[in-house]
Motif scaffolding. Structure first.
Motif, mmCIF file in Angstrom:
data_model
loop_
_atom_site.group_PDB
_atom_site.id
_atom_site.type_symbol
_atom_site.label_atom_id
_atom_site.label_comp_id
_atom_site.label_asym_id
_atom_site.label_seq_id
_atom_site.Cartn_x
_atom_site.Cartn_y
_atom_site.Cartn_z
ATOM 1 N N ALA A 185 25.808 -17.780 28.915
ATOM 2 C CA ALA A 185 26.920 -18.706 28.715
ATOM 3 C C ALA A 185 26.762 -19.973 29.553
ATOM 4 O O ALA A 185 27.094 -21.069 29.094
ATOM 5 N N ASN A 186 26.214 -19.853 30.767
ATOM 6 C CA ASN A 186 26.104 -21.034 31.622
ATOM 7 C C ASN A 186 25.003 -21.996 31.182
ATOM 8 O O ASN A 186 24.875 -23.083 31.716
ATOM 9 N N ALA A 187 24.204 -21.615 30.188
ATOM 10 C CA ALA A 187 23.147 -22.490 29.662
ATOM 11 C C ALA A 187 23.646 -23.317 28.471
ATOM 12 O O ALA A 187 22.924 -24.171 27.978
ATOM 13 N N LEU A 188 24.862 -23.048 28.029
ATOM 14 C CA LEU A 188 25.430 -23.731 26.864
ATOM 15 C C LEU A 188 26.634 -24.562 27.262
ATOM 16 O O LEU A 188 27.306 -24.280 28.257
ATOM 17 N N MET A 189 26.925 -25.582 26.455
ATOM 18 C CA MET A 189 28.136 -26.381 26.627
ATOM 19 C C MET A 189 28.729 -26.605 25.246
ATOM 20 O O MET A 189 28.006 -26.890 24.297
ATOM 21 N N LEU A 190 30.027 -26.425 25.131
ATOM 22 C CA LEU A 190 30.737 -26.598 23.874
ATOM 23 C C LEU A 190 31.639 -27.813 23.978
ATOM 24 O O LEU A 190 32.397 -27.944 24.942
ATOM 25 N N ALA A 191 31.551 -28.718 23.020
ATOM 26 C CA ALA A 191 32.439 -29.887 22.961
ATOM 27 C C ALA A 191 33.302 -29.741 21.718
ATOM 28 O O ALA A 191 32.791 -29.558 20.615
ATOM 29 N N ILE A 192 34.616 -29.798 21.913
ATOM 30 C CA ILE A 192 35.547 -29.661 20.802
ATOM 31 C C ILE A 192 36.200 -31.006 20.554
ATOM 32 O O ILE A 192 36.909 -31.531 21.406
ATOM 33 N N GLY A 193 35.917 -31.562 19.390
ATOM 34 C CA GLY A 193 36.466 -32.858 19.009
ATOM 35 C C GLY A 193 37.605 -32.714 18.026
ATOM 36 O O GLY A 193 38.025 -31.615 17.676
ATOM 37 N N ALA A 194 38.063 -33.850 17.530
ATOM 38 C CA ALA A 194 39.187 -33.876 16.598
ATOM 39 C C ALA A 194 38.783 -33.409 15.199
ATOM 40 O O ALA A 194 39.630 -32.986 14.422
ATOM 41 N N THR A 195 37.497 -33.471 14.892
ATOM 42 C CA THR A 195 37.026 -33.088 13.564
ATOM 43 C C THR A 195 35.820 -32.162 13.684
ATOM 44 O O THR A 195 35.248 -32.010 14.767
ATOM 45 N N SER A 196 35.406 -31.616 12.563
ATOM 46 C CA SER A 196 34.217 -30.760 12.576
ATOM 47 C C SER A 196 32.966 -31.571 12.906
ATOM 48 O O SER A 196 32.002 -31.032 13.439
ATOM 49 N N ARG A 197 32.966 -32.843 12.633
ATOM 50 C CA ARG A 197 31.804 -33.698 12.943
ATOM 51 C C ARG A 197 31.663 -33.953 14.436
ATOM 52 O O ARG A 197 30.584 -34.278 14.906
ATOM 53 N N THR A 198 32.753 -33.815 15.171
ATOM 54 C CA THR A 198 32.698 -34.071 16.615
ATOM 55 C C THR A 198 32.823 -32.793 17.432
ATOM 56 O O THR A 198 33.083 -32.852 18.633
ATOM 57 N N THR A 199 32.646 -31.654 16.795
ATOM 58 C CA THR A 199 32.663 -30.368 17.490
ATOM 59 C C THR A 199 31.246 -29.797 17.433
ATOM 60 O O THR A 199 30.690 -29.628 16.359
ATOM 61 N N PHE A 200 30.677 -29.553 18.614
ATOM 62 C CA PHE A 200 29.286 -29.116 18.671
ATOM 63 C C PHE A 200 29.035 -28.330 19.943
ATOM 64 O O PHE A 200 29.843 -28.341 20.875
ATOM 65 N N TYR A 201 27.906 -27.640 19.980
ATOM 66 C CA TYR A 201 27.453 -27.020 21.222
ATOM 67 C C TYR A 201 26.080 -27.576 21.536
ATOM 68 O O TYR A 201 25.366 -28.052 20.657
ATOM 69 N N SER A 202 25.732 -27.534 22.816
ATOM 70 C CA SER A 202 24.439 -28.077 23.222
ATOM 71 C C SER A 202 23.819 -27.205 24.305
ATOM 72 O O SER A 202 24.500 -26.448 24.996
ATOM 73 N N PHE A 203 22.493 -27.334 24.401
ATOM 74 C CA PHE A 203 21.730 -26.612 25.406
ATOM 75 C C PHE A 203 20.371 -27.274 25.527
ATOM 76 O O PHE A 203 19.991 -28.103 24.708
ATOM 77 N N THR A 204 19.649 -26.903 26.563
ATOM 78 C CA THR A 204 18.278 -27.360 26.734
ATOM 79 C C THR A 204 17.357 -26.212 26.377
ATOM 80 O O THR A 204 17.524 -25.098 26.881
ATOM 81 N N CYS A 205 16.396 -26.476 25.507
ATOM 82 C CA CYS A 205 15.455 -25.444 25.101
ATOM 83 C C CYS A 205 14.651 -24.990 26.314
ATOM 84 O O CYS A 205 14.075 -25.816 27.026
ATOM 85 N N THR A 206 14.609 -23.702 26.539
ATOM 86 C CA THR A 206 13.879 -23.161 27.692
ATOM 87 C C THR A 206 12.372 -23.144 27.455
ATOM 88 O O THR A 206 11.611 -22.951 28.394
ATOM 89 N N GLU A 207 11.947 -23.358 26.221
ATOM 90 C CA GLU A 207 10.513 -23.371 25.909
ATOM 91 C C GLU A 207 9.912 -24.767 26.000
ATOM 92 O O GLU A 207 8.881 -24.965 26.613
ATOM 93 N N CYS A 208 10.557 -25.755 25.343
ATOM 94 C CA CYS A 208 9.971 -27.096 25.282
ATOM 95 C C CYS A 208 10.743 -28.146 26.064
ATOM 96 O O CYS A 208 10.287 -29.276 26.212
ATOM 97 N N GLY A 209 11.940 -27.808 26.542
ATOM 98 C CA GLY A 209 12.734 -28.743 27.340
ATOM 99 C C GLY A 209 13.549 -29.736 26.529
ATOM 100 O O GLY A 209 14.201 -30.619 27.102
ATOM 101 N N SER A 210 13.561 -29.621 25.222
ATOM 102 C CA SER A 210 14.332 -30.540 24.376
ATOM 103 C C SER A 210 15.828 -30.322 24.549
ATOM 104 O O SER A 210 16.286 -29.185 24.686
ATOM 105 N N ALA A 211 16.579 -31.421 24.520
ATOM 106 C CA ALA A 211 18.034 -31.342 24.483
ATOM 107 C C ALA A 211 18.429 -31.062 23.044
ATOM 108 O O ALA A 211 18.031 -31.798 22.134
ATOM 109 N N VAL A 212 19.177 -29.997 22.824
ATOM 110 C CA VAL A 212 19.545 -29.568 21.476
ATOM 111 C C VAL A 212 21.052 -29.679 21.314
ATOM 112 O O VAL A 212 21.813 -29.281 22.194
ATOM 113 N N ARG A 213 21.468 -30.224 20.177
ATOM 114 C CA ARG A 213 22.887 -30.343 19.848
ATOM 115 C C ARG A 213 23.066 -29.840 18.429
ATOM 116 O O ARG A 213 22.387 -30.286 17.510
ATOM 117 N N LYS A 214 23.979 -28.871 18.257
ATOM 118 C CA LYS A 214 24.205 -28.261 16.945
ATOM 119 C C LYS A 214 25.694 -28.245 16.632
ATOM 120 O O LYS A 214 26.520 -28.075 17.531
#
Length: 86
Positions: free
Chosen positions: A33-62
């Motif tokens: 849980a501490n490796a993830l962050m959830l952002a809740i926006g006003a719409t489904s387009r602004t609600t996402f979770y993010s994390f840093t890939c532990t394999e390649c280091g990429s910032a991921v937002r879904k």
């Protein structure tokens, strides 16, 4: 049963592992849980979770639909509520 119901009455959430995939390196990840962050926006387009890939280091937002939001908040993921300025 909702995640909120499932976790109701628990004093401490046991270490929950969330499965996620990196779109850059295609790694299948298990994140605490501490490796993830959830952002809740006003719409489904602004609600996402993010994390840093532990394999390649990429910032991921879904995007996060209602079910994902429920699971992540129930599992103890940090949540940021985004507010509109208008």
């Amino acid at each position: 049963m909702t995640a909120v119901t499932a976790f109701a009455g628990m004093r401490r959430v046991a270490d929950v592992l969330f499965k996620a995939g990196c779109p850059d390196c295609r790694a299948a990840l298990e994140l605490r849980a501490n490796a993830l962050m959830l952002a809740i926006g006003a719409t489904s387009r602004t609600t996402f979770y993010s994390f840093t890939c532990t394999e390649c280091g990429s910032a991921v937002r879904k995007p996060a639909g209602e079910r994902i939001v429920e699971l992540l908040t129930g599992g103890g993921v940090r949540t940021l509520r985004l507010h509109s300025t208008t």
